[in-house]
Motif scaffolding. Structure first.
Motif, PDB file in Angstrom:
ATOM      1  N   TYR A 128       0.791  -1.228   0.000  1.00  0.00           N
ATOM      2  CA  TYR A 128       0.000   0.000   0.000  1.00  0.00           C
ATOM      3  C   TYR A 128       0.828   1.285   0.000  1.00  0.00           C
ATOM      4  CZ  TYR A 128      -4.080  -2.897   0.387  1.00  0.00           C
ATOM      5  OH  TYR A 128      -5.059  -3.826   0.120  1.00  0.00           O
ATOM      6  N   THR A 129       2.121   1.184   0.296  1.00  0.00           N
ATOM      7  CA  THR A 129       2.960   2.390   0.236  1.00  0.00           C
ATOM      8  C   THR A 129       3.801   2.426  -1.031  1.00  0.00           C
ATOM      9  OG1 THR A 129       4.843   1.380   1.391  1.00  0.00           O
ATOM     10  CG2 THR A 129       3.162   2.510   2.754  1.00  0.00           C
ATOM     11  N   GLY A 130       4.070   1.246  -1.583  1.00  0.00           N
ATOM     12  CA  GLY A 130       4.935   1.187  -2.747  1.00  0.00           C
ATOM     13  C   GLY A 130       6.392   1.472  -2.408  1.00  0.00           C
ATOM     14  N   CYS A 131       6.711   1.475  -1.140  1.00  0.00           N
ATOM     15  CA  CYS A 131       8.075   1.767  -0.679  1.00  0.00           C
ATOM     16  C   CYS A 131       8.721   0.513  -0.109  1.00  0.00           C
ATOM     17  CB  CYS A 131       8.047   2.834   0.410  1.00  0.00           C
ATOM     18  SG  CYS A 131       7.458   4.438  -0.150  1.00  0.00           S
ATOM     19  N   GLU A 132      10.039   0.490  -0.190  1.00  0.00           N
ATOM     20  CA  GLU A 132      10.791  -0.580   0.446  1.00  0.00           C
ATOM     21  C   GLU A 132      10.681  -0.391   1.957  1.00  0.00           C
ATOM     22  OE1 GLU A 132      12.813  -4.005   0.612  1.00  0.00           O
ATOM     23  OE2 GLU A 132      12.221  -3.030  -1.269  1.00  0.00           O
ATOM     24  N   ILE A 133      10.423  -1.466   2.677  1.00  0.00           N
ATOM     25  CA  ILE A 133      10.259  -1.390   4.133  1.00  0.00           C
ATOM     26  C   ILE A 133      11.622  -1.633   4.781  1.00  0.00           C
ATOM     27  CG2 ILE A 133       9.009  -2.314   6.133  1.00  0.00           C
ATOM     28  CD1 ILE A 133       7.304  -0.874   3.900  1.00  0.00           C
ATOM     29  N   PRO A 134      12.026  -0.737   5.674  1.00  0.00           N
ATOM     30  CA  PRO A 134      13.357  -0.860   6.276  1.00  0.00           C
ATOM     31  C   PRO A 134      13.422  -1.963   7.326  1.00  0.00           C
ATOM     32  CG  PRO A 134      12.180   0.932   7.320  1.00  0.00           C
ATOM     33  CD  PRO A 134      11.301   0.431   6.195  1.00  0.00           C
ATOM     34  N   HIS A 135      14.611  -2.410   7.601  1.00  0.00           N
ATOM     35  CA  HIS A 135      14.854  -3.311   8.715  1.00  0.00           C
ATOM     36  C   HIS A 135      14.830  -2.467   9.985  1.00  0.00           C
ATOM     37  CE1 HIS A 135      17.085  -6.012  11.427  1.00  0.00           C
ATOM     38  NE2 HIS A 135      16.582  -6.971  10.667  1.00  0.00           N
ATOM     39  N   GLN A 136      14.448  -3.055  11.095  1.00  0.00           N
ATOM     40  CA  GLN A 136      14.337  -2.298  12.349  1.00  0.00           C
ATOM     41  C   GLN A 136      15.632  -1.603  12.728  1.00  0.00           C
ATOM     42  OE1 GLN A 136      13.208  -5.564  14.980  1.00  0.00           O
ATOM     43  NE2 GLN A 136      15.158  -5.376  16.031  1.00  0.00           N
ATOM     44  N   THR A 137      16.762  -2.224  12.463  1.00  0.00           N
ATOM     45  CA  THR A 137      18.036  -1.610  12.853  1.00  0.00           C
ATOM     46  C   THR A 137      18.335  -0.353  12.037  1.00  0.00           C
ATOM     47  OG1 THR A 137      19.274  -3.087  11.385  1.00  0.00           O
ATOM     48  CG2 THR A 137      19.065  -3.751  13.706  1.00  0.00           C
ATOM     49  N   THR A 138      17.800  -0.272  10.829  1.00  0.00           N
ATOM     50  CA  THR A 138      17.982   0.930  10.009  1.00  0.00           C
ATOM     51  C   THR A 138      17.334   2.122  10.695  1.00  0.00           C
ATOM     52  OG1 THR A 138      18.040  -0.371   7.979  1.00  0.00           O
ATOM     53  CG2 THR A 138      17.541   1.974   7.745  1.00  0.00           C
ATOM     54  N   LEU A 139      16.106   1.924  11.188  1.00  0.00           N
ATOM     55  CA  LEU A 139      15.415   3.009  11.884  1.00  0.00           C
ATOM     56  C   LEU A 139      16.141   3.371  13.173  1.00  0.00           C
ATOM     57  CD1 LEU A 139      11.651   2.023  11.429  1.00  0.00           C
ATOM     58  CD2 LEU A 139      13.051   3.554  10.037  1.00  0.00           C
ATOM     59  N   GLN A 140      16.554   2.346  13.917  1.00  0.00           N
ATOM     60  CA  GLN A 140      17.236   2.590  15.188  1.00  0.00           C
ATOM     61  C   GLN A 140      18.568   3.305  14.980  1.00  0.00           C
ATOM     62  OE1 GLN A 140      17.302  -1.499  16.364  1.00  0.00           O
ATOM     63  NE2 GLN A 140      15.417  -1.360  17.555  1.00  0.00           N
ATOM     64  N   LYS A 141      19.300   2.891  13.986  1.00  0.00           N
ATOM     65  CA  LYS A 141      20.654   3.406  13.785  1.00  0.00           C
ATOM     66  C   LYS A 141      20.683   4.804  13.167  1.00  0.00           C
ATOM     67  CE  LYS A 141      25.075   1.985  11.779  1.00  0.00           C
ATOM     68  NZ  LYS A 141      25.769   0.951  11.018  1.00  0.00           N
ATOM     69  N   TYR A 142      19.766   5.086  12.236  1.00  0.00           N
ATOM     70  CA  TYR A 142      19.862   6.327  11.481  1.00  0.00           C
ATOM     71  C   TYR A 142      18.785   7.374  11.769  1.00  0.00           C
ATOM     72  CZ  TYR A 142      23.197   3.645   8.748  1.00  0.00           C
ATOM     73  OH  TYR A 142      24.264   2.880   8.367  1.00  0.00           O
ATOM     74  N   TYR A 143      17.688   6.990  12.409  1.00  0.00           N
ATOM     75  CA  TYR A 143      16.579   7.932  12.528  1.00  0.00           C
ATOM     76  C   TYR A 143      16.175   8.290  13.950  1.00  0.00           C
ATOM     77  CZ  TYR A 143      16.324   7.210   7.576  1.00  0.00           C
ATOM     78  OH  TYR A 143      16.652   7.154   6.249  1.00  0.00           O
ATOM     79  N   VAL A 144      16.273   7.387  14.900  1.00  0.00           N
ATOM     80  CA  VAL A 144      15.820   7.659  16.267  1.00  0.00           C
ATOM     81  C   VAL A 144      16.594   8.828  16.875  1.00  0.00           C
ATOM     82  CG1 VAL A 144      15.636   6.751  18.620  1.00  0.00           C
ATOM     83  CG2 VAL A 144      14.941   5.344  16.683  1.00  0.00           C
ATOM     84  N   GLU A 145      17.900   8.826  16.750  1.00  0.00           N
ATOM     85  CA  GLU A 145      18.704   9.902  17.343  1.00  0.00           C
ATOM     86  C   GLU A 145      18.372  11.251  16.704  1.00  0.00           C
ATOM     87  OE1 GLU A 145      23.308  11.121  18.425  1.00  0.00           O
ATOM     88  OE2 GLU A 145      22.921   9.212  17.442  1.00  0.00           O
ATOM     89  N   LYS A 146      18.180  11.265  15.393  1.00  0.00           N
ATOM     90  CA  LYS A 146      17.832  12.509  14.693  1.00  0.00           C
ATOM     91  C   LYS A 146      16.500  13.060  15.208  1.00  0.00           C
ATOM     92  CE  LYS A 146      16.818  14.285  10.084  1.00  0.00           C
ATOM     93  NZ  LYS A 146      16.657  13.959   8.678  1.00  0.00           N
ATOM     94  N   ILE A 147      15.513  12.203  15.356  1.00  0.00           N
ATOM     95  CA  ILE A 147      14.194  12.614  15.850  1.00  0.00           C
ATOM     96  C   ILE A 147      14.304  13.082  17.299  1.00  0.00           C
ATOM     97  CG2 ILE A 147      11.885  11.763  16.435  1.00  0.00           C
ATOM     98  CD1 ILE A 147      12.181   9.971  13.881  1.00  0.00           C
TER      99      ILE A 147
END
Length: 107
Positions: A36-55
């Protein structure tokens, strides 16, 4: 939409909704998201490693900006979750000295 924008939006959605990133490992969930998004779904570690700290840093900067030159109050809670772990919740707010003068005093 770039993957990085989608991944950041996903992270911003999962965190306040208390959806653990490990749910992304569920094959059925991944398929529906991808369909439904047409996007590649990231692995959980991708979000943890690159996005949580930024947010986190963006959130802290926003709080500091809103509470500049104010007295602050904070409340810390350390509830136990379903599996016996602890999560610390911090609530922070500003105290407006002018507003404090309007609070009636009860004896």
């Amino acid at each position: 939409m770039s993957n990085s924008t989608f991944y950041e939006d996903m992270c911003k959605t999962f965190l306040p909704a208390d959806i653990p990133f490990n749910k992304l490992a569920n094959t059925a969930f991944r398929k529906v998201l991808q369909k439904y998004t047409g996007c590649e779904i990231p692995h959980q570690t991708t979000l943890q490693k690159y996005y949580v700290e930024k947010i986190y840093n963006t959130c802290i900067t926003e709080i500091r900006g809103k509470l500049t030159n104010q007295h602050i109050w904070c409340q810390l809670m350390r509830p136990t979750d379903a599996i016996g772990g602890h999560v610390v919740t911090v609530i922070v707010g500003g105290l407006d000295p002018e507003a404090l003068l309007d609070i009636p005093t009860f004896v």
